[in-house]
Scaffold this active site. Structure first.
Site, PDB file in Angstrom:
ATOM      1  N   GLU A 187       0.824  -1.208   0.000  1.00 15.93           N
ATOM      2  CA  GLU A 187       0.000   0.000   0.000  1.00 15.93           C
ATOM      3  C   GLU A 187       0.864   1.267   0.000  1.00 15.93           C
ATOM      4  O   GLU A 187       0.511   2.263  -0.618  1.00 15.93           O
ATOM      5  CB  GLU A 187      -0.933  -0.010   1.213  1.00 15.93           C
ATOM      6  N   PRO A 205      11.176 -13.975  -0.552  1.00 18.47           N
ATOM      7  CA  PRO A 205      10.027 -14.246   0.330  1.00 18.47           C
ATOM      8  C   PRO A 205       9.268 -12.964   0.649  1.00 18.47           C
ATOM      9  O   PRO A 205       9.860 -11.885   0.777  1.00 18.47           O
ATOM     10  CB  PRO A 205      10.692 -14.828   1.594  1.00 18.47           C
ATOM     11  N   ARG A 206       7.973 -13.099   0.784  1.00 18.98           N
ATOM     12  CA  ARG A 206       7.123 -11.929   1.044  1.00 18.98           C
ATOM     13  C   ARG A 206       7.417 -11.315   2.408  1.00 18.98           C
ATOM     14  O   ARG A 206       7.442 -10.096   2.557  1.00 18.98           O
ATOM     15  CB  ARG A 206       5.642 -12.348   0.967  1.00 18.98           C
ATOM     16  N   GLY A 266      12.247  -3.621  -0.357  1.00 22.51           N
ATOM     17  CA  GLY A 266      12.105  -2.494  -1.273  1.00 22.51           C
ATOM     18  C   GLY A 266      12.895  -2.598  -2.557  1.00 22.51           C
ATOM     19  O   GLY A 266      12.858  -1.677  -3.375  1.00 22.51           O
ATOM     20  N   GLU A 267      13.627  -3.712  -2.797  1.00 24.38           N
ATOM     21  CA  GLU A 267      14.460  -3.825  -3.978  1.00 24.38           C
ATOM     22  C   GLU A 267      13.839  -4.690  -5.066  1.00 24.38           C
ATOM     23  O   GLU A 267      14.262  -4.643  -6.224  1.00 24.38           O
ATOM     24  CB  GLU A 267      15.834  -4.388  -3.590  1.00 24.38           C
ATOM     25  N   ASN A 281       1.689  -8.316  -6.558  1.00 21.59           N
ATOM     26  CA  ASN A 281       1.741  -7.346  -7.648  1.00 21.59           C
ATOM     27  C   ASN A 281       2.453  -7.882  -8.903  1.00 21.59           C
ATOM     28  O   ASN A 281       3.666  -8.098  -8.888  1.00 21.59           O
ATOM     29  CB  ASN A 281       2.461  -6.090  -7.156  1.00 21.59           C
ATOM     30  N   PRO A 282       1.720  -8.073 -10.015  1.00 22.87           N
ATOM     31  CA  PRO A 282       2.343  -8.503 -11.267  1.00 22.87           C
ATOM     32  C   PRO A 282       2.807  -7.333 -12.130  1.00 22.87           C
ATOM     33  O   PRO A 282       3.372  -7.537 -13.211  1.00 22.87           O
ATOM     34  CB  PRO A 282       1.205  -9.253 -11.966  1.00 22.87           C
ATOM     35  N   LEU A 283       2.568  -6.108 -11.670  1.00 26.11           N
ATOM     36  CA  LEU A 283       2.848  -4.944 -12.506  1.00 26.11           C
ATOM     37  C   LEU A 283       4.321  -4.556 -12.502  1.00 26.11           C
ATOM     38  O   LEU A 283       4.787  -3.888 -13.429  1.00 26.11           O
ATOM     39  CB  LEU A 283       1.995  -3.760 -12.050  1.00 26.11           C
ATOM     40  N   GLU A 284       5.046  -4.971 -11.469  1.00 24.39           N
ATOM     41  CA  GLU A 284       6.481  -4.656 -11.439  1.00 24.39           C
ATOM     42  C   GLU A 284       7.223  -5.345 -12.579  1.00 24.39           C
ATOM     43  O   GLU A 284       7.967  -4.699 -13.320  1.00 24.39           O
ATOM     44  CB  GLU A 284       7.052  -4.995 -10.066  1.00 24.39           C
TER      45      GLU A 284
END
Length: 434
Positions: A59, A261-262, A318-319, A343-346
Site C-alpha cells: 500500500e 520471500p514476502r 524495497g528492492e 503485484n504482477p505490474l512490477e
C-alpha cells in the site's frame, strides 16, 4: 454496535500487546507504543495536514506516486503517512522521508483516536485499498473531516466476510465521502455493502502509475545465464519453486534463481530450505563486503565475479521491483496458494514474461493479461513445463514481455484521475489554512 466492536478490539489488543511490543527492536518500541496510543511524534503546525493511511509495503508503494504528485502540486500542504507494519514504515521512510511525516496508525479505540486527532488536526483523511476502521471513521465523521478511500479494492473473500456483518458495515461505509475504486467489480461490491452509489467512482489502479527505479541493481550483473525470479513467495511456494528449479537445471545448467520471500521473518526459514537441497547460494545481504580500510563498501561486482547456476535469496526490503529488470522469467508469489497473488505490474513495467498460479483473485485485471498473452496462468503441476518452454523460446519471452508492458502503459493514469477527484477537497483545505 460500536461499543461491542471497541470492547472486542480492546480485549484482543490487551492479549497481543506484549507480543507486538517485544517483537520490535528496542529502538523502535517506544515510538511504536506511543503512536499506537495516539501520542504522535509530530510537531504541531498551523496548517492542517492531509492524512494518508497505507497499511504495509504494498500500500505504501501504491500511495507513493499519489503523495509525490500532491507534494509537487501543493508544496505548502503538509502530508502525514501512517502505516501498521514495521516494513511499511521502513519503505515509507526510504521513499518518502522529507515528503511526508511518517507515523504508526493509532489503535482503533476511542481514546487513541481522539488523542491522535487532537494532535494532528487533519483536514482530509485518505485510506489506500479499502482499509476500513470503524472508530477512526466515526470520529473523523463527527469532526466533519472528509474521508476518502482511494485505489479501493474489495476481494471476494473480504466481501463475503463483510456481508455477514452487513448491518454494521453499512454504518461504516456511509461515513466515507468518496470511494475511488480500482475497477467496476470492486465498485459494485462496495455499493452492495451500503455505500451511496453517488459517492463511488472507478479511477483505476495506482500500481499502474508506480515506477520502479529505472536502474537495475548492480549486483545482478554477477549472474551469468538465464534468471528466474520468484517474487513475494509464501510458505509452501518456495519448496515448489526450488523443486522445479532443481529439475530445470538438468536442461539449463547455467540457470539462476532469485527468490524473494514476502515476509522478512521467513528469510531464515527459506535459507534453510535452499541449503537443504544442496544448492550453491548467496544472500543479497552478503553481496557487499567491507573494504580493507574497514569503511568503504567493496561490491563483489568490482572483483569481476561471474556466478552461474546459483540461487540468490533476496533478503532485502524495497528492492524487488527493480530486480525484476534482471529477470528472464517472473513468477508471482502468493498465487500458488489461496492467498490471491501479489503485484504482477512490477515485472510488466520491465517487459518481462509473467507466470501466475491459479490464485490471482486480488488482481481482477489479470484476465486482460491472460487474454492478451501478457501473462500465463499455470499450476504447480504445469510450472516446470511452462518455464521450460519459455526458456527455450526467446521469441515467446519477448512477445509476452512486450504485451505486458503495453497493458501496463495502457492502464496508467489512475493517480491523475484521483488528483482530479481530490481537487475540490484540497482546494477547500488550502482555503482553510490561509
Amino acid at each position: 454496535m460500536f461499543f461491542i466492536y471497541s470492547l472486542l478490539y480492546f480485549i484482543v489488543m490487551l492479549i497481543l500487546l506484549p507480543f507486538e511490543y517485544l517483537k520490535r527492536p528496542g529502538g523502535l518500541r517506544r515510538k511504536w507504543l506511543r503512536e499506537k496510543f495516539g501520542f504522535l511524534s509530530l510537531h504541531i503546525h498551523a496548517s492542517r495536514p492531509i492524512w494518508v493511511h497505507a497499511v504495509s509495503v504494498g500500500e505504501v508503494i501504491s500511495a507513493t506516486p499519489l503523495i509525490k504528485e500532491l507534494r509537487t502540486r501543493y508544496p505548502s500542504v503538509r502530508i502525514v503517512l501512517s502505516t501498521i507494519t514495521d516494513t511499511g514504515q521502513r519503505v515509507a521512510i526510504e521513499r518518502l522521508s522529507g515528503t511526508a511525516d511518517i507515523i504508526y496508525l493509532p489503535f482503533d479505540l476511542p481514546l487513541s483516536v481522539r488523542r491522535s486527532l487532537r494532535r494532528m488536526r487533519p483536514a482530509i483523511f485518505i485510506t489506500i485499498e479499502t482499509e476500513l476502521w470503524p472508530n477512526i471513521f466515526r470520529f473523523l465523521r463527527k469532526q466533519k473531516i472528509p474521508i476518502l478511500v482511494l485505489n479501493g479494492r474489495l476481494s471476494e473473500r473480504s466481501f463475503d466476510g463483510y456481508r455477514k456483518i452487513g448491518f454494521f458495515m453499512k454504518g461504516i461505509v456511509r461515513c466515507v465521502d468518496l470511494f475511488g475504486m480500482q475497477d467496476s467489480t470492486y465498485a459494485d461490491r462496495i455499493v452492495e455493502l451500503g455505500a451511496d452509489k453517488d459517492n463511488v467512482e472507478v479511477i483505476g489502479n495506482f500500481k499502474f502509475d508506480t515506477r520502479p527505479s529505472e536502474k537495475i541493481p548492480e549486483w545482478t550483473g554477477l549472474l551469468k545465464g538465464p534468471v528466474i525470479l520468484a517474487g513475494s513467495t509464501h510458505e509452501g511456494e518456495e519448496e515448489l519453486i526450488l523443486s522445479v528449479f532443481e529439475s530445470l537445471r538438468i536442461d539449463f545448467p547455467g540457470l539462476n534463481l532469485i527468490i524473494a520471500p514476502r515476509h522478512p521473518e521467513r528469510f531464515r526459514e527459506v535459507e534453510e530450505a535452499i541449503k537443504g537441497r544442496g544448492f550453491r547460494y548467496l544472500k543479497r545481504s552478503g553481496l557487499d563486503i567491507v573494504g580493507a580500510n574497514g569503511h568503504s563498501p567493496l561490491p563483489l561486482l568490482t572483483m569481476n565475479c561471474q556466478l552461474s547456476g546459483i540461487v540468490v535469496l533476496l533478503d532485502a526490503i524495497g528492492e524487488l521491483a527493480s530486480v525484476y529488470g534482471a529477470a528472464d522469467v517472473a513468477i508471482i508469489g502468493g498465487s500458488f496458494i489461496e492467498h490471491g497473488g501479489h503485484n504482477p505490474l512490477e515485472p510488466a513495467f520491465w517487459g518481462k514474461p509473467i507466470l501466475c498460479g491459479p490464485h490471482m483473485e486480488n488482481f481482477t485485471f489479470m484476465e486482460d493479461f491472460y487474454r492478451m498473452d501478457g501473462a500465463i496462468k499455470t499450476d504447480s503441476q504445469g510450472l516446470y513445463d511452462t518455464i521450460k518452454a519459455l526458456l527455450q523460446s526467446p521469441e515467446k519471452r519477448k512477445h509476452m514481455g512486450e504485451k505486458a508492458r503495453a497493458l501496463y502503459n495502457e492502464k496508467a493514469g489512475a493517480v491523475g484521475r484521483a488528483i482530479e477527484v481530490l481537487e475540490r477537497y484540497i482546494k477547500l483545505h488550502l482555503l482553510l489554512t490561509k
